[in-house]
Design an enzyme around this catalytic site. Sequence first.
Site, mmCIF file in Angstrom:
data_model
loop_
_atom_site.group_PDB
_atom_site.id
_atom_site.type_symbol
_atom_site.label_atom_id
_atom_site.label_comp_id
_atom_site.label_asym_id
_atom_site.label_seq_id
_atom_site.Cartn_x
_atom_site.Cartn_y
_atom_site.Cartn_z
ATOM 1 N N ARG A 81 -3.441 -10.326 4.213
ATOM 2 C CA ARG A 81 -3.860 -10.400 2.807
ATOM 3 C C ARG A 81 -2.753 -9.760 1.983
ATOM 4 O O ARG A 81 -2.491 -8.569 2.128
ATOM 5 C CB ARG A 81 -5.186 -9.652 2.661
ATOM 6 C CG ARG A 81 -5.780 -9.671 1.272
ATOM 7 C CD ARG A 81 -7.096 -8.887 1.243
ATOM 8 N NE ARG A 81 -7.617 -8.812 -0.106
ATOM 9 C CZ ARG A 81 -7.219 -7.916 -1.009
ATOM 10 N NH1 ARG A 81 -6.308 -7.027 -0.702
ATOM 11 N NH2 ARG A 81 -7.746 -7.913 -2.229
ATOM 12 N N LYS A 138 0.820 -1.216 0.000
ATOM 13 C CA LYS A 138 0.000 0.000 0.000
ATOM 14 C C LYS A 138 0.851 1.262 0.000
ATOM 15 O O LYS A 138 2.044 1.247 0.313
ATOM 16 C CB LYS A 138 -1.002 -0.051 1.152
ATOM 17 C CG LYS A 138 -2.146 -1.014 0.794
ATOM 18 C CD LYS A 138 -3.315 -0.994 1.722
ATOM 19 C CE LYS A 138 -4.408 -1.912 1.129
ATOM 20 N NZ LYS A 138 -5.475 -2.211 2.084
#
Length: 291
Positions: free
Chosen positions: A262, A222
């Site tokens: 994840r 991210k």
Amino acid sequence: MPPSARPVGLPAVDRCLVMGILNVTPDSFSDGGRFAGIAAAVAHGLAMAAAGADVVDVGGESTRPGAQRIPVDEEIRRVLPVVTELSDAGLSTTVDTTRAVVAAQALAAGAVGVNDVSGGLADPGMARVVADAGCPWVLMHWRGHSRDMASLASYDDVVVDVHDELRCRVDAALGAGVRAEQLILDPGLGFAKSAEHNWALLDRLDVLLDLSLPVLIGASRKAFLGRLLADETGIARPPDQRDGATAAITALVAEVGVWGVRVHEPAANIDAAQVVAAAARTRARSGGFDD
Ligand code: PMM
């Protein structure tokens, strides 16, 4: 909750569970376009399972900041054949969707659970589908669709607010007939969150773990990691060069008792989870009790 505890229907592992990300989309922030075709997506899902991923999470709609919604038929067209093929091949798959109709069809096609980034808020029909299926349901913290989320990143105290808002989602799910054993919580890093919000949430995962449900963390590649690893001119590290930092986050969160992560590249994260589990076993032995 120890990492071996698990929601009903997902594989039991003796370390933090690793969920591989499979975005069947042309526009996801990291892997958009790479696995948009069914054959490429299935091959990547199989490769992640071969690399040790415990679950493959199949999504057809990008949730990157600013993303526009796609029609439901298009989401089904992307996701269903991939879920079907991977499930038929014996993999545990979850479907990453906020839409009840997509979830229902994916579950019928063999998916074992639903990863809902809206925590049940986007579609009032989702709770019924999950209650009827009796399957795991990831409730992620969410304040609005991707096109709007930058304007929603305002908190009194992000840790307390995310905890309280997720507890409301849990209460709503239980009120709709979903059982507590089906629920997994996720603070939703990057969803209506600044980098500072993400770091604060990672620093105080104990607050979320206090809700006594398994917690899933999605930090993989991210933007806050790209910014952390920016070069000397301030240019963010590109997404495909953030896997080392992602594995470091896996070690951090596994150490405090997070149930699953994840991630885009399972292998290094499985290694990190195994290291943490081995350290915990050693600690338990030297503390005088048997694990
Ligand atoms: N992040 C993305 C998509 N789905 N689901 C959960 N439960 N948690 C997340 O943090 C999350 C998610 C963002 O996009 P990506 O699929 O490209 O990582």
